[in-house]
Design an enzyme around this catalytic site. Structure first.
Site, short mmCIF file in Angstrom:
data_model
loop_
_atom_site.label_atom_id
_atom_site.label_comp_id
_atom_site.label_asym_id
_atom_site.label_seq_id
_atom_site.Cartn_x
_atom_site.Cartn_y
_atom_site.Cartn_z
N VAL A 158 -5.37 -1.77 11.79
CA VAL A 158 -5.99 -3.03 11.32
C VAL A 158 -4.85 -4.05 11.21
O VAL A 158 -3.90 -3.85 10.47
CB VAL A 158 -6.70 -2.89 9.96
CG1 VAL A 158 -7.37 -4.21 9.58
CG2 VAL A 158 -7.73 -1.77 9.99
N GLU A 159 -4.97 -5.15 11.97
CA GLU A 159 -3.94 -6.20 11.92
C GLU A 159 -4.28 -7.15 10.77
O GLU A 159 -5.39 -7.67 10.69
CB GLU A 159 -3.91 -6.97 13.24
CG GLU A 159 -3.40 -6.14 14.41
CD GLU A 159 -3.44 -6.91 15.71
OE1 GLU A 159 -4.53 -7.38 16.10
OE2 GLU A 159 -2.39 -7.05 16.35
N ILE A 160 -3.31 -7.33 9.89
CA ILE A 160 -3.52 -8.17 8.71
C ILE A 160 -2.77 -9.49 8.89
O ILE A 160 -1.62 -9.51 9.34
CB ILE A 160 -2.97 -7.50 7.43
CG1 ILE A 160 -3.42 -6.05 7.30
CG2 ILE A 160 -3.35 -8.31 6.18
CD1 ILE A 160 -4.87 -5.85 7.03
#
Ligand SMILES: NC(=O)C1=CN([C@@H]2O[C@H](COP(=O)(O)OP(=O)(O)OC[C@H]3O[C@@H](n4cnc5c(N)ncnc54)[C@H](O)[C@@H]3O)[C@@H](O)[C@H]2O)C=CC1
Ligand SMILES: O=C(O)[C@@H](O)C(=O)[C@H](O)[C@@H](O)CO
Length: 318
Positions: A158-160
């Site tokens: 998951v890219e934050i």
């Protein structure tokens, strides 16, 4: 010192899933599996049938990955099509609506006006930045990107992304870590974030090679899965090329093989690649020729089975 994400107890926490399509349904399955109270907000008339058609298979996938799931997980599911009502009292919002800046701008304005002050706003968007999405918000720094890879209940990344919201970053990292995901914080906004920019760069060349008749789509896919797919599943591009330099490591790789790669870059960039009508028809016909003998459900089930086997193998190696 980089702060390690904390393991939260998400049982009973309320999350609103805006958009229960391909991505939202996968996310909602994972949230339910973790004991969260899940509200799916989607105006699609058949949303309940659609999600019910996905949920049992997704839960079975998660059990194969080792998740322990309470048998009453379905009791925590509800559907509220009206956005303002759906986000009342929510601790989290995971947005998975159409990839359309105007849609997301209006949506976040509505969510901000109707959800609690503490609610964490997370967008699954593939590449529309916080700056673009938050134009109608009073405080756009409340909005973070939590960009998954399809299907989110399986693929770890998951890219934050955040804007001036360190507390939000910590909360998002803790949230996704607690779901068993691998959250990675990006330090700058860029369209497409990182994974999709990589994917787009590689796929540009995939399209170019097929359009030029160098390979067909199946041959291209076989080359990928018989080489880079294996290599990059166990070690990313930089460590792989560090090893590609032999005893000299990455410095020698650059010295020895860098010039040749620069020539390839020059050639690649010299070729225009667009989804024009001729290219689109060629790609569509080849995908149908090579993959049309199986349904999308069959192909997805095969994909999920292989990805689960890979991830379980990697888990045993840790
Ligand atoms: N498809 C993919 O591989 C990936 C997509 N994403 C992102 O996830 C988001 C959703 O993409 P998909 O699930 O593929 O699209 P999708 O088209 O499958 O789902 C979108 C859903 O939004 C619903 N919707 C439309 N208007 C709405 C509203 N006003 N309120 C609530 N729901 C509404 C639609 O009924 C539909 O079910 C996009 O931002 C996309 O960029 C992120 C990672 C991967
Ligand atoms: O490929 C994925 O699952 C994601 O990175 C995506 O966002 C979508 O595939 C799409 O946006 C590719 O550009």
């Amino acid at each position: 010192m980089k702060k390690q994400p904390q393991k939260l107890n998400l049982k009973g926490k309320k999350i609103t899933v805006i958009g229960g399509g391909l991505i939202g349904a996968s996310w909602a399955s994972l949230f339910l599996a973790q004991g969260m109270k899940v509200v799916i907000s989607d105006p699609k008339p058949d949303i309940q049938d659609y999600f019910n058609g996905k949920l049992d298979g997704n839960i079975a996938d998660l059990k194969k990955l080792g998740y322990t799931i309470d048998s009453d997980y379905k009791n925590n599911l509800s559907y509220i099509a009206d956005t303002a009502s759906a986000v009342q009292g929510s601790d989290y919002v995971q947005e998975n609506g159409p990839e359309n800046p105007a849609f997301k701008q209006d949506l976040w304005q509505l969510i901000e006006a109707n959800s609690p002050e503490h609610c964490l706003f997370l967008s699954s968007s593939s590449g529309i930045t916080i700056s673009q999405q938050g134009t109608k918000m009073k405080n756009s720094s409340r909005l973070l990107i939590g960009h998954p890879f399809n299907p989110p209940h399986l693929i770890p990344l998951v890219e934050i992304l955040a804007k001036d919201n360190d507390a939000g970053v910590a909360a998002a990292m803790d949230f996704y870590h607690s779901l068993g995901k691998v959250p990675v914080l990006l330090h700058k906004e860029t369209p497409g974030f990182v994974a999709n920019r990589l994917q787009a760069a590689i796929f540009r060349e995939c399209v170019s090679l097929v359009a030029d008749g160098v390979v067909n789509v199946k041959e291209l896919d076989d080359i990928m899965t018989a080489s880079l797919g294996i290599r990059w599943a166990v070690g990313g591009p930089f460590v792989s090329f560090h090893l590609g330099g032999g005893d000299g490591g990455f410095p020698f790789f650059l010295h020895h093989l860098g010039p040749g790669m620069e020539l390839i870059w020059k050639d690649e960039m010299s070729k225009p690649v667009t989804y024009d009508e001729k290219t689109t028809q060629l790609l569509d016909s080849q995908v149908k020729e090579h993959y049309g003998n199986k349904s999308l459900v069959q192909l997805a089930e095969e994909r999920d089975e292989h990805q689960i086997a890979l991830m379980n193998t990697f888990s045993k190696m840790k």
